[in-house]
Scaffold this motif. Structure first.
Motif, mmCIF file in Angstrom:
data_model
loop_
_atom_site.group_PDB
_atom_site.id
_atom_site.type_symbol
_atom_site.label_atom_id
_atom_site.label_comp_id
_atom_site.label_asym_id
_atom_site.label_seq_id
_atom_site.Cartn_x
_atom_site.Cartn_y
_atom_site.Cartn_z
ATOM 1 N N ALA A 152 62.235 38.270 43.471
ATOM 2 C CA ALA A 152 63.177 38.465 44.576
ATOM 3 C C ALA A 152 63.992 37.200 44.734
ATOM 4 C CB ALA A 152 62.449 38.789 45.873
ATOM 5 N N ILE A 153 65.211 37.370 45.218
ATOM 6 C CA ILE A 153 66.012 36.206 45.569
ATOM 7 C C ILE A 153 66.399 36.287 47.042
ATOM 8 C CG2 ILE A 153 66.921 35.855 43.238
ATOM 9 C CD1 ILE A 153 69.596 37.030 44.223
ATOM 10 N N GLY A 154 66.506 35.131 47.665
ATOM 11 C CA GLY A 154 66.984 35.039 49.029
ATOM 12 C C GLY A 154 68.314 34.296 49.055
ATOM 13 N N VAL A 155 69.186 34.703 49.951
ATOM 14 C CA VAL A 155 70.506 34.099 50.077
ATOM 15 C C VAL A 155 70.632 33.527 51.485
ATOM 16 C CG1 VAL A 155 73.001 34.464 49.966
ATOM 17 C CG2 VAL A 155 71.471 35.769 48.460
ATOM 18 N N GLN A 213 52.384 41.944 43.726
ATOM 19 C CA GLN A 213 51.566 42.710 44.656
ATOM 20 C C GLN A 213 50.134 42.188 44.715
ATOM 21 O OE1 GLN A 213 52.158 46.865 44.241
ATOM 22 N NE2 GLN A 213 50.684 47.425 45.803
ATOM 23 N N SER A 214 49.612 41.725 43.587
ATOM 24 C CA SER A 214 48.231 41.294 43.570
ATOM 25 C C SER A 214 47.988 40.003 44.352
ATOM 26 C CB SER A 214 47.772 41.080 42.113
ATOM 27 O OG SER A 214 48.545 40.044 41.519
ATOM 28 N N ILE A 215 49.028 39.242 44.621
ATOM 29 C CA ILE A 215 48.801 37.983 45.317
ATOM 30 C C ILE A 215 49.353 37.986 46.731
ATOM 31 C CG2 ILE A 215 48.667 36.589 43.232
ATOM 32 C CD1 ILE A 215 51.554 35.852 43.576
ATOM 33 N N PHE A 216 49.797 39.130 47.242
ATOM 34 C CA PHE A 216 50.240 39.234 48.628
ATOM 35 C C PHE A 216 49.209 40.022 49.417
ATOM 36 C CE2 PHE A 216 54.330 37.965 46.999
ATOM 37 C CZ PHE A 216 54.805 37.158 47.993
ATOM 38 N N GLY A 228 60.838 38.889 51.072
ATOM 39 C CA GLY A 228 61.381 40.084 50.444
ATOM 40 C C GLY A 228 60.484 40.629 49.355
ATOM 41 N N ALA A 229 59.912 39.737 48.549
ATOM 42 C CA ALA A 229 59.012 40.189 47.496
ATOM 43 C C ALA A 229 57.780 40.863 48.071
ATOM 44 C CB ALA A 229 58.611 39.012 46.618
ATOM 45 N N SER A 230 57.290 40.356 49.170
ATOM 46 C CA SER A 230 56.087 40.924 49.771
ATOM 47 C C SER A 230 56.350 42.273 50.429
ATOM 48 C CB SER A 230 55.522 39.961 50.821
ATOM 49 O OG SER A 230 56.358 39.902 51.964
ATOM 50 N N GLN A 231 57.621 42.563 50.748
ATOM 51 C CA GLN A 231 57.971 43.802 51.436
ATOM 52 C C GLN A 231 58.297 44.950 50.494
ATOM 53 O OE1 GLN A 231 57.799 43.973 54.930
ATOM 54 N NE2 GLN A 231 56.860 41.981 54.463
ATOM 55 N N ASN A 232 58.469 44.644 49.226
ATOM 56 C CA ASN A 232 58.939 45.656 48.287
ATOM 57 C C ASN A 232 57.843 46.011 47.297
ATOM 58 O OD1 ASN A 232 62.151 46.071 48.548
ATOM 59 N ND2 ASN A 232 61.582 43.985 49.150
#
Length: 477
Positions: free
Chosen positions: A319-322, A474-477, A463-467
């Motif tokens: 994921a990227i954040g802006v 997924q395995s580390i959230f 964002g990565a944790s929400q998708n």
């Protein structure tokens, strides 16, 4: 409030000070001249003048710089007036004195006060060739012998092209690095310069006070014998928590040297009842909200952020954040990738302005098929419509989401559950970041620099944790 009668006079010596040793002092001469103009300094004002005007054996000032921090309406302006009269009419080597303030109206008010003192003097008024004043540029006094006292508003250009012998930086609670970078070198070639920083306490959330914070830190350390420093304030810690009850007049007396002279217990009590607690502590008790200076501890604690650095190559970006800086000068794109054990925070790109951002987000998403995350209530909100128009799939965080994201990243850093690649843009953002309060929660704030890269990786991690569709993390959230 029944104890209000126990403290009727303000403390005449500062709580914090550093007065370098000197062979002699020109302070008494300055004090006597001020009295000749009808300006009679209080004992505490005389204390500052004597300490700051200490001289070496060769006649030069011991203190190249002087810092004075005192709550409002105590009379620091009278100290400046006494000094400027002394430099203008007594110190022959001082050909130019430059007085700057954060706003021209403040500088002009100082000009009007000292003009009134001079015009009322039958002895010194004839020495003035002209007083000049504009409505928005500068004011000044010029003597027949060519000596000048100029009053200007601070800017990145103020002071350039001039070589003042004395530089007064009033209201230094609002003194950005750009202004000091422009003005301080101007005294470099003068034979006996002195620079004054005069101010009420700083609050980095209200105005840039990094310069004053550095002066204060040097003054408290007491290691620099070219700096004289004086601060009237109540005892308080790095978090702004005072040692005592802010309603106690005993504390009021510690922070207000003019209590019983021009400030009254009754009036300070009125302020306590009407102002916010934070405002009262800042304006009446001298409690600053100082930035954590670069090179000191970061928001994560001493040594914690460097310990999370790794030289291992990052894995697949997830994921990227802006994030756009609050002044809109910078935009940062950060990412989070899967290292197999910990999320890896990365600084993808940081660039000027925002006109390049949509195209770059489109390219990254098309290539890596990952979410692009934007804070829906932050400065980057203005890009959301353009991103969507370019067929970028945007994940928009709410205020609650963003606050949770900041807390999550902080907790992960503390627990050693995240790592970073020691990227300069990200490290610099962490170095200038602090907390700002949002309701009963906290979010990243800044101390005078750009924290957009920290905000960007925070959004990417959230964002990565929400998708769930982006399984690598997924395995580390």
């Amino acid at each position: 409030m029944s104890s209000r009668s126990v403290a009727q006079r303000g403390r005449q010596t500062p709580r914090l000070e550093h007065v370098p040793k000197a062979s002699s002092s020109a302070g008494d001469e300055c004090i006597e001249l001020a009295a000749a103009f009808g300006l009679h300094l209080d004992p505490w004002q005389q204390y500052v003048v004597r300490g700051a005007l200490g001289e070496r054996a060769d006649g030069r000032w011991q203190a190249f710089e002087v810092g004075l921090i005192v709550p409002r309406q105590n009379g620091k302006g009278a100290i400046i007036e006494a000094l400027e009269l002394f430099w203008l009419f007594v110190c022959d080597e001082d050909r130019l004195i430059l007085h700057s303030a954060h706003e021209f109206k403040t500088a002009r008010e100082a000009f009007l006060r000292i003009r009134g003192l001079i015009e009322a003097s039958a002895e010194y008024a004839p020495m003035v060739r002209q007083f000049y004043s504009s409505t928005g540029g500068e004011c000044g006094i010029e003597l027949h012998d060519g000596k000048r006292l100029r009053f200007v508003a601070r800017s990145t250009g103020a002071g350039r092209g001039f070589s003042p012998d004395k530089l007064v930086l009033d209201e230094a609670y609002n003194l950005p690095d750009s202004a000091i970078d422009a003005q301080l070198p101007s005294v470099g070639a003068r034979p006996n310069p002195q620079v004054w920083y005069t101010s009420s306490p700083g609050d980095w959330m209200l105005a840039p006070c990094d310069v004053l914070a550095r002066v204060r830190r040097r003054g408290i350390s007491g290691d620099d014998d070219t700096l004289a420093f004086f601060e009237w304030s109540v005892p308080y810690d790095d978090q702004g928590v005072i040692a005592g009850d802010p309603s106690d007049p005993k504390l009021w007396a510690i922070a207000n040297p003019s209590l019983g002279i021009r400030k009254t217990l009754e009036r300070i009590g009125n302020f306590f009842g009407s102002m916010s607690l934070a405002g009262f502590c800042r304006e009446e008790l001298g409690v600053g909200n100082w930035p954590v200076l670069v090179g000191g501890n970061t928001i994560f604690g001493e040594g914690v952020w460097p310990d999370r650095a790794t030289d291992t190559e990052p894995g697949r970006s997830c994921a990227i954040g802006v994030a756009v800086s609050i002044d809109r000068l910078w935009t940062s794109i950060g990412d989070v990738s899967n290292m197999g054990t910990k999320p890896h925070l990365g600084a993808v790109v940081r660039g000027r302005g925002t006109d390049w951002v949509v195209a770059e987000c489109k390219r990254i998403q098309d290539e890596h098929k990952i979410p692009v995350v934007v804070d829906g209530k932050g400065p980057a909100e203005s890009l959301i419509e353009a991103l969507r128009a370019a067929d970028v799939d945007v994940t928009v965080s709410t205020t609650d989401d963003y606050l949770s994201a900041c807390a999550d990243l902080y907790d992960r850093v503390q627990a050693d559950e995240v790592e970073h690649g020691n990227y300069d843009d990200l490290n610099e953002a962490v170095a200038v970041a602090t907390w700002r309060t949002v309701g009963e929660r906290r979010a990243w704030g800044r101390k005078g620099g750009d924290v957009s890269m920290l905000e960007a990786v925070t959004l990417a991690l959230w964002g990565a944790s929400q998708n769930a569709d982006y399984d690598p993390l997924q395995s580390i959230f």
